[in-house]
Write a protein that holds these residues in place. Structure first.
Motif, PDB file in Angstrom:
ATOM      1  N   VAL A  31       0.760   0.264  -5.587  1.00  0.00           N
ATOM      2  CA  VAL A  31       1.525   0.046  -6.812  1.00  0.00           C
ATOM      3  C   VAL A  31       2.496  -1.126  -6.659  1.00  0.00           C
ATOM      4  N   ASP A  32       2.889  -1.703  -7.794  1.00  0.00           N
ATOM      5  CA  ASP A  32       3.899  -2.759  -7.775  1.00  0.00           C
ATOM      6  C   ASP A  32       5.278  -2.113  -7.824  1.00  0.00           C
ATOM      7  N   ASP A  33       6.305  -2.936  -7.931  1.00  0.00           N
ATOM      8  CA  ASP A  33       7.670  -2.421  -7.900  1.00  0.00           C
ATOM      9  C   ASP A  33       8.017  -1.544  -9.093  1.00  0.00           C
ATOM     10  N   SER A  34       7.219  -1.624 -10.148  1.00  0.00           N
ATOM     11  CA  SER A  34       7.457  -0.786 -11.332  1.00  0.00           C
ATOM     12  C   SER A  34       6.620   0.489 -11.317  1.00  0.00           C
ATOM     13  N   GLY A  35       5.830   0.667 -10.262  1.00  0.00           N
ATOM     14  CA  GLY A  35       5.002   1.861 -10.160  1.00  0.00           C
ATOM     15  C   GLY A  35       3.665   1.757 -10.847  1.00  0.00           C
ATOM     16  N   ASN A  36       3.271   0.545 -11.248  1.00  0.00           N
ATOM     17  CA  ASN A  36       1.970   0.349 -11.880  1.00  0.00           C
ATOM     18  C   ASN A  36       0.885   0.194 -10.815  1.00  0.00           C
ATOM     19  N   ILE A  37      -0.216   0.905 -10.979  1.00  0.00           N
ATOM     20  CA  ILE A  37      -1.300   0.870 -10.004  1.00  0.00           C
ATOM     21  C   ILE A  37      -2.024  -0.472 -10.058  1.00  0.00           C
ATOM     22  N   ARG A  38      -2.133  -1.126  -8.896  1.00  0.00           N
ATOM     23  CA  ARG A  38      -2.803  -2.418  -8.793  1.00  0.00           C
ATOM     24  C   ARG A  38      -4.088  -2.339  -7.972  1.00  0.00           C
ATOM     25  N   GLY A  39      -4.361  -1.185  -7.423  1.00  0.00           N
ATOM     26  CA  GLY A  39      -5.567  -1.013  -6.616  1.00  0.00           C
ATOM     27  C   GLY A  39      -5.453   0.249  -5.786  1.00  0.00           C
ATOM     28  N   HIS A  40      -6.349   0.402  -4.803  1.00  0.00           N
ATOM     29  CA  HIS A  40      -6.324   1.565  -3.921  1.00  0.00           C
ATOM     30  C   HIS A  40      -6.528   1.111  -2.476  1.00  0.00           C
ATOM     31  N   ILE A  41      -5.949   1.863  -1.558  1.00  0.00           N
ATOM     32  CA  ILE A  41      -6.009   1.513  -0.139  1.00  0.00           C
ATOM     33  C   ILE A  41      -6.547   2.701   0.648  1.00  0.00           C
ATOM     34  N   SER A  42      -7.377   2.410   1.643  1.00  0.00           N
ATOM     35  CA  SER A  42      -7.904   3.443   2.542  1.00  0.00           C
ATOM     36  C   SER A  42      -7.899   2.884   3.959  1.00  0.00           C
ATOM     37  N   GLY A  43      -8.438   3.653   4.897  1.00  0.00           N
ATOM     38  CA  GLY A  43      -8.501   3.199   6.280  1.00  0.00           C
ATOM     39  C   GLY A  43      -7.198   3.360   7.034  1.00  0.00           C
ATOM     40  N   PHE A  44      -6.432   4.398   6.708  1.00  0.00           N
ATOM     41  CA  PHE A  44      -5.140   4.620   7.359  1.00  0.00           C
ATOM     42  C   PHE A  44      -5.327   5.098   8.798  1.00  0.00           C
ATOM     43  N   LEU A  45      -4.424   4.677   9.667  1.00  0.00           N
ATOM     44  CA  LEU A  45      -4.504   5.047  11.081  1.00  0.00           C
ATOM     45  C   LEU A  45      -4.175   6.515  11.309  1.00  0.00           C
ATOM     46  N   PHE A  46      -3.124   6.993  10.641  1.00  0.00           N
ATOM     47  CA  PHE A  46      -2.587   8.316  10.954  1.00  0.00           C
ATOM     48  C   PHE A  46      -2.655   9.247   9.751  1.00  0.00           C
ATOM     49  N   VAL A  47      -3.187  10.425   9.963  1.00  0.00           N
ATOM     50  CA  VAL A  47      -3.286  11.433   8.910  1.00  0.00           C
ATOM     51  C   VAL A  47      -2.905  12.794   9.484  1.00  0.00           C
ATOM     52  N   ASN A  48      -2.588  13.742   8.590  1.00  0.00           N
ATOM     53  CA  ASN A  48      -2.284  15.098   9.040  1.00  0.00           C
ATOM     54  C   ASN A  48      -3.563  15.914   9.153  1.00  0.00           C
ATOM     55  N   THR A  49      -3.437  17.185   9.433  1.00  0.00           N
ATOM     56  CA  THR A  49      -4.609  18.036   9.644  1.00  0.00           C
ATOM     57  C   THR A  49      -5.433  18.235   8.374  1.00  0.00           C
ATOM     58  N   SER A  50      -4.827  17.929   7.231  1.00  0.00           N
ATOM     59  CA  SER A  50      -5.560  18.034   5.962  1.00  0.00           C
ATOM     60  C   SER A  50      -6.238  16.722   5.583  1.00  0.00           C
ATOM     61  N   GLY A  51      -6.076  15.713   6.441  1.00  0.00           N
ATOM     62  CA  GLY A  51      -6.683  14.416   6.163  1.00  0.00           C
ATOM     63  C   GLY A  51      -5.881  13.557   5.213  1.00  0.00           C
ATOM     64  N   ASN A  52      -4.628  13.955   4.970  1.00  0.00           N
ATOM     65  CA  ASN A  52      -3.771  13.193   4.055  1.00  0.00           C
ATOM     66  C   ASN A  52      -2.798  12.301   4.821  1.00  0.00           C
ATOM     67  N   VAL A  53      -2.357  11.242   4.162  1.00  0.00           N
ATOM     68  CA  VAL A  53      -1.417  10.307   4.780  1.00  0.00           C
ATOM     69  C   VAL A  53      -0.047  10.976   4.907  1.00  0.00           C
ATOM     70  N   TRP A  54       0.669  10.619   5.964  1.00  0.00           N
ATOM     71  CA  TRP A  54       1.985  11.195   6.207  1.00  0.00           C
ATOM     72  C   TRP A  54       3.036  10.662   5.224  1.00  0.00           C
ATOM     73  N   ASN A  55       4.074  11.476   4.999  1.00  0.00           N
ATOM     74  CA  ASN A  55       5.303  10.994   4.367  1.00  0.00           C
ATOM     75  C   ASN A  55       6.457  11.512   5.219  1.00  0.00           C
ATOM     76  N   GLU A  56       7.657  11.048   4.952  1.00  0.00           N
ATOM     77  CA  GLU A  56       8.778  11.403   5.840  1.00  0.00           C
ATOM     78  C   GLU A  56       9.086  12.900   5.868  1.00  0.00           C
ATOM     79  N   PRO A  57       9.151  13.611   4.725  1.00  0.00           N
ATOM     80  CA  PRO A  57       9.403  15.053   4.796  1.00  0.00           C
ATOM     81  C   PRO A  57       8.341  15.795   5.606  1.00  0.00           C
ATOM     82  N   GLY A  58       7.070  15.415   5.427  1.00  0.00           N
ATOM     83  CA  GLY A  58       5.999  16.060   6.166  1.00  0.00           C
ATOM     84  C   GLY A  58       6.099  15.796   7.651  1.00  0.00           C
ATOM     85  N   PHE A  59       6.468  14.575   8.026  1.00  0.00           N
ATOM     86  CA  PHE A  59       6.586  14.228   9.439  1.00  0.00           C
ATOM     87  C   PHE A  59       7.806  14.903  10.054  1.00  0.00           C
ATOM     88  N   ARG A  60       8.853  15.059   9.249  1.00  0.00           N
ATOM     89  CA  ARG A  60      10.038  15.766   9.737  1.00  0.00           C
ATOM     90  C   ARG A  60       9.708  17.220  10.051  1.00  0.00           C
TER      91      ARG A  60
END
Length: 317
Positions: free
Chosen positions: A203-232
């Motif tokens: 997304v851009d700075d206004s939150g408008n979707i400009r595309g999609h990204i995949s191929g992340f290095l690190f994921v949780n056990t559910s296969g989802n990308v981490w965020n700070e609360p989840g990592f905490r």
């Protein structure tokens, strides 16, 4: 001449403003339509928080000024009171070794070991770590490029809860060198057949979707990308499990820590090892070395004491 009233930090109080030292709060009294109104606010907001609030107010009032709604910007000359900065704490090396060894050898948590290796050896923010894709890793030049971050959003407003966006600032876009431990860990991770994580919108700075990204290095056990609360929460679970085992085996326990303490730990270790402050600042993504020195003043104080101790070894008689 009457002595000026001051708060607990020595700031002069304005007319109608009071400070309650017992409850550590400010009170402002004003007569509105013949009625005395008292507004209270707790003390202790960080200087950066107050500065951000002032910036937001300034923008709002400037827009109102441009639209001829008001004739003067009341936030233009606001003085942000100085507040005490919170001391950054680092994790002791012994505790890091215990934590990393436990994660690496744990059947339950070993999947997260590469993420912790990258964090402790780079000082990057959690959102920056979470947004890393294999396109960001250059094994030929031994570098990792940081150019994006994972942010959280209100689904009711944007239609999604997480997305990839531009980093915190322009200086947050940077390339950092991989040491041998990070390189070895990431090469091993790349050779593993890990199911790809779900795509995230970019997304851009206004939150408008400009595309999609995949191929992340690190994921949780559910296969989802981490965020700070989840990592905490991940760190909390690991520490609790480690300490439970330590209690049963009568071994040393470790204290829980927040993800940002890993960043402070990297800074402390790098600076204590003699790394140039400019390099440390660039790796952290700070706007300048002054930001690094202001944020980690205790490090410069410790370094000064070390240098003074060295200077004292020179004795000529």
């Amino acid at each position: 001449m009457a002595e000026k009233r001051k708060d607990n930090r020595g700031r002069n109080l304005k007319t109608g403003e009071c400070y309650d030292p017992k409850n550590k709060r400010y009170m402002s009294r004003k007569m509105i339509d013949g009625e005395r109104i008292t507004i209270t606010a707790p003390d202790g907001k960080k200087h950066s928080t107050m500065s951000n609030l002032k910036s937001c107010l300034n923008i709002v009032f400037e827009c109102a000024l441009d639209d001829d709604i008001i004739i003067k910007n009341p936030a233009k000359n606001l003085q942000v009171p100085q507040t005490e900065s919170k001391k950054r704490t680092a994790i002791e090396q012994q505790k890091i070794d215990l934590f990393m060894s436990y994660v690496k050898n744990s059947e339950r948590y070993s999947y997260s070991y590469p993420a912790f290796v990258v964090l402790f050896n780079s000082g990057m923010r959690i959102g920056e770590m979470a947004a890393l894709t294999w396109d960001d890793v250059d094994f030929k030049d031994n570098t990792i490029t940081i150019s994006k971050t994972v942010n959280r959003y209100r689904k009711v407003d944007y239609g999604f809860t997480m997305a990839v966006a531009s980093p915190k600032s322009k200086t947050s876009i940077r390339s950092i060198a991989m040491n041998s431990v990070v390189r070895k860990t990431l090469l091993k991770l790349k050779m593993q057949s890990v199911p790809p994580a779900a795509k995230l919108p970019y997304v851009d700075d206004s939150g408008n979707i400009r595309g999609h990204i995949s191929g992340f290095l690190f994921v949780n056990t559910s296969g989802n990308v981490w965020n700070e609360p989840g990592f905490r929460e991940l760190i909390k679970r690991i520490v609790e499990r480690h300490n439970k085992d330590a209690e049963e085996n009568h071994t040393e326990k470790i204290e829980n820590f927040c993800p940002h303490m890993v960043r402070h730990t990297y800074t402390s270790l790098a600076y204590s090892a003699g790394a140039d402050v400019k390099i440390v600042s660039q790796n952290l993504g700070h706007a300048s070395t002054s930001v690094t020195l202001d944020t980690y003043t205790h490090l410069t104080e410790n370094k000064k004491k070390e240098q003074e101790a060295v200077a004292q070894t020179v004795r000529i008689s």
